[in-house]
Design an enzyme around this catalytic site. Structure first.
Site, PDB file in Angstrom:
ATOM      1  N   SER A 101     -26.334  18.142  33.769  1.00  0.00           N
ATOM      2  CA  SER A 101     -27.216  17.447  32.828  1.00  0.00           C
ATOM      3  C   SER A 101     -28.653  17.430  33.340  1.00  0.00           C
ATOM      4  CB  SER A 101     -26.684  16.040  32.568  1.00  0.00           C
ATOM      5  OG  SER A 101     -27.446  15.373  31.590  1.00  0.00           O
ATOM      6  N   ASP A 242     -32.405  17.583  27.735  1.00  0.00           N
ATOM      7  CA  ASP A 242     -32.004  17.754  29.127  1.00  0.00           C
ATOM      8  C   ASP A 242     -31.287  19.091  29.291  1.00  0.00           C
ATOM      9  OD1 ASP A 242     -29.759  17.087  27.670  1.00  0.00           O
ATOM     10  OD2 ASP A 242     -28.875  15.886  29.259  1.00  0.00           O
ATOM     11  N   ASP A 244     -28.171  20.198  29.433  1.00  0.00           N
ATOM     12  CA  ASP A 244     -27.064  20.614  28.579  1.00  0.00           C
ATOM     13  C   ASP A 244     -27.256  20.236  27.120  1.00  0.00           C
ATOM     14  OD1 ASP A 244     -26.598  17.862  29.354  1.00  0.00           O
ATOM     15  OD2 ASP A 244     -24.555  18.071  28.583  1.00  0.00           O
ATOM     16  N   ASP A 246     -27.754  17.384  25.361  1.00  0.00           N
ATOM     17  CA  ASP A 246     -27.157  16.239  24.664  1.00  0.00           C
ATOM     18  C   ASP A 246     -28.054  15.006  24.679  1.00  0.00           C
ATOM     19  OD1 ASP A 246     -26.825  15.438  27.302  1.00  0.00           O
ATOM     20  OD2 ASP A 246     -24.707  14.894  27.078  1.00  0.00           O
TER      21      ASP A 246
END
Length: 489
Positions: A101, A242, A244, A246
């Protein structure tokens, strides 16, 4: 070993995950799915990853372990976590997202999804127990990587189709929007989706080296870059995410980031949510808005998902969740723009981005005015990185030990009048400002959240709060963390 489950999946040092540990936890996940009947031999597990350097190796090792455990594997490539989750739900497949992340590039992690969605805390415990049992058996863990068929284009197309149904055609016409691409897996999809809605899109800052972007505590370097781009390109907004994809990042026309919890509230209102579930770290002014019932939880998507499930069991429809980082979850199907939007109970950065940009386009107002119209308390947050977990725990134990210890610690900040212990310590001071101290659930970081009536007061409170934490840590390292009323003055 540094690996452990935190607020969102398994996290730890890349050197600990890249190798037998990746195979161990993938095998444990497979055993858990098979033993509980959530999968049968030959069923498909999906794997995707972010752009950090260790992710391809971890992904390939996990794929090999899953194949040896008797499951089939499909590679979804470098796609946003919500895109992977959407395809997994549509095909009733379990899934793994290899990502750290927003945390530094020397760390990585894995997010796990059952065929019916993101794993819960009880699942984390079961996977951990399965991994412990494999270790105890002293069975050699085969970490041989594997190449598997790819369906990246299919996964991207499904997520793109979901997002281009949210708004009317050409809904963002007239907006000039920068996309800070850096190393987020959402970077190309952002450009495609915003272009579909007729926004004038300006790609910015693409990087082939991984850059950790924390949308909940945006770094001074990132803010400086956003301000420069906003001025140089005369932008109405800049959007990003960020690693990834999400957690959303949205800045206004001056390059100033917008709080994630406000983005979540805007998304909830956009969907006409009857109930919005959000952690205790989100702005305390949300309840005053009065447009939706707010339910509070501990920090972490598993707790938000559990809260949404409880709301649904209580008979509520149009249930939405969001975190202080802006990641927005839908706990039930909702009708928007004349189409039914299927529930996606995992964090998504696209929904809040599109919701706030539509407001700017519809109202023909700069985002700064739209933010001010919500009249929420000024809320800021930051973190101390590379802060030992043991020190964080020692500090929290000390502050919980007695009211006197807590009062001494916050003395330079104000007089505490009430304390919430839902997740960390959220301290309300006599002037109604708030200081919230919370160790990160998945990294050696100590976080500080504050609220105040003005930006100057919030900045001063945040600065002082971080100074108190540093001072206590320094004293603790020498065995002198006692007279906290005099530290850091």
């Amino acid at each position: 070993m540094s690996l452990k489950f935190g607020t969102s999946g398994l996290r730890g040092l890349s050197v600990d995950l890249e190798g037998p540990a990746a195979a161990l936890y993938a095998t444990a996940f497979a055993h858990y799915l098979l033993s509980t009947g959530q999968a049968k031999p030959g069923d498909t597990v999906l794997i995707a990853r972010d752009f950090r350097a260790s992710s391809p190796a971890v992904s390939a090792i996990a794929a090999g372990a899953l194949l040896r455990a008797g499951l089939s594997v499909l590679d979804c490539g470098t796609v946003p976590t919500p895109a992977l989750a959407l395809h997994a739900l549509a095909t009733r497949s379990a899934a793994l997202m290899v990502t750290g992340s927003h945390i530094p590039s020397d760390r990585n992690g894995i997010k796990f999804y059952r065929p019916d969605g993101e794993i819960a805390k009880a699942d984390e415990q079961a996977i951990t127990q399965a991994a412990d049992a494999l270790r105890a058996s002293q069975t050699a863990i085969d970490a041989t990587p594997a190449e598997v068929p790819t369906i990246e284009a299919t996964v991207r197309d499904l997520f793109f189709a979901r997002n281009v149904r949210l708004l009317p055609e050409r809904a963002l016409s007239g907006l000039r929007v920068g996309v800070y691409q850096h190393s987020t897996v959402a970077r190309d999809l952002f450009v495609d989706v915003l272009t579909h809605y007729a926004a004038d899109v300006v790609p910015l800052g693409r990087s082939e080296t991984f850059i950790p972007v924390d949308t909940e505590a945006v770094s001074p370097e990132t803010i400086e870059a956003l301000r420069g781009w906003a001025s140089e390109h005369r932008l109405d907004a800049i959007v990003s995410a960020d690693g990834d994809g999400d957690r959303p990042l949205v800045s206004n026309e001056a390059g100033e980031p917008i709080r994630g919890d406000l983005l979540g509230l805007i998304a909830a209102e956009f969907l006409g949510a009857a109930v919005a579930v959000t952690p205790v770290t989100s702005n305390s002014g949300l309840e005053r808005r009065g447009t939706t019932d707010i339910l509070r939880t501990r920090v972490g998507s598993p707790f938000v998902i559990a809260g949404m499930q409880d709301a649904a069991k209580a008979g509520h429809d149009r249930v939405v969740g969001f975190e202080a980082n802006g990641g927005t979850l839908t706990g039930s199907a909702v009708t928007v723009n004349g189409t039914v939007l299927a529930a996606l109970p995992t964090r998504d950065c696209f929904l809040p981005v599109l919701a706030v940009l539509q407001q700017a386009a519809q109202r023909r107002q700069p985002l700064s005015l739209i933010v001010n119209s919500y009249n929420l308390p000024i809320a800021l947050s930051d973190r101390l990185e590379r802060f030992p977990v043991e020190t964080s725990q020692a500090l929290m134990d000390h502050l919980r030990s007695s009211p006197a210890a807590l009062a001494a610690f916050v003395e330079p900040l104000g007089v505490p009048t009430s304390v919430s212990d839902i997740d960390g310590l959220r301290i309300t001071l006599a002037d109604d400002s708030i200081v919230h101290l919370r160790p990160s659930g998945n990294a050696p970081e100590m976080r500080c959240y504050v609220e105040a009536e003005t930006e100057d007061k919030a900045i001063a409170l945040l600065t002082a709060g971080l100074a108190r934490i540093r001072a206590w840590a320094e004293q603790a390292s020498t065995g002198q963390a006692t007279d906290l009323g005099k530290a850091a003055e």
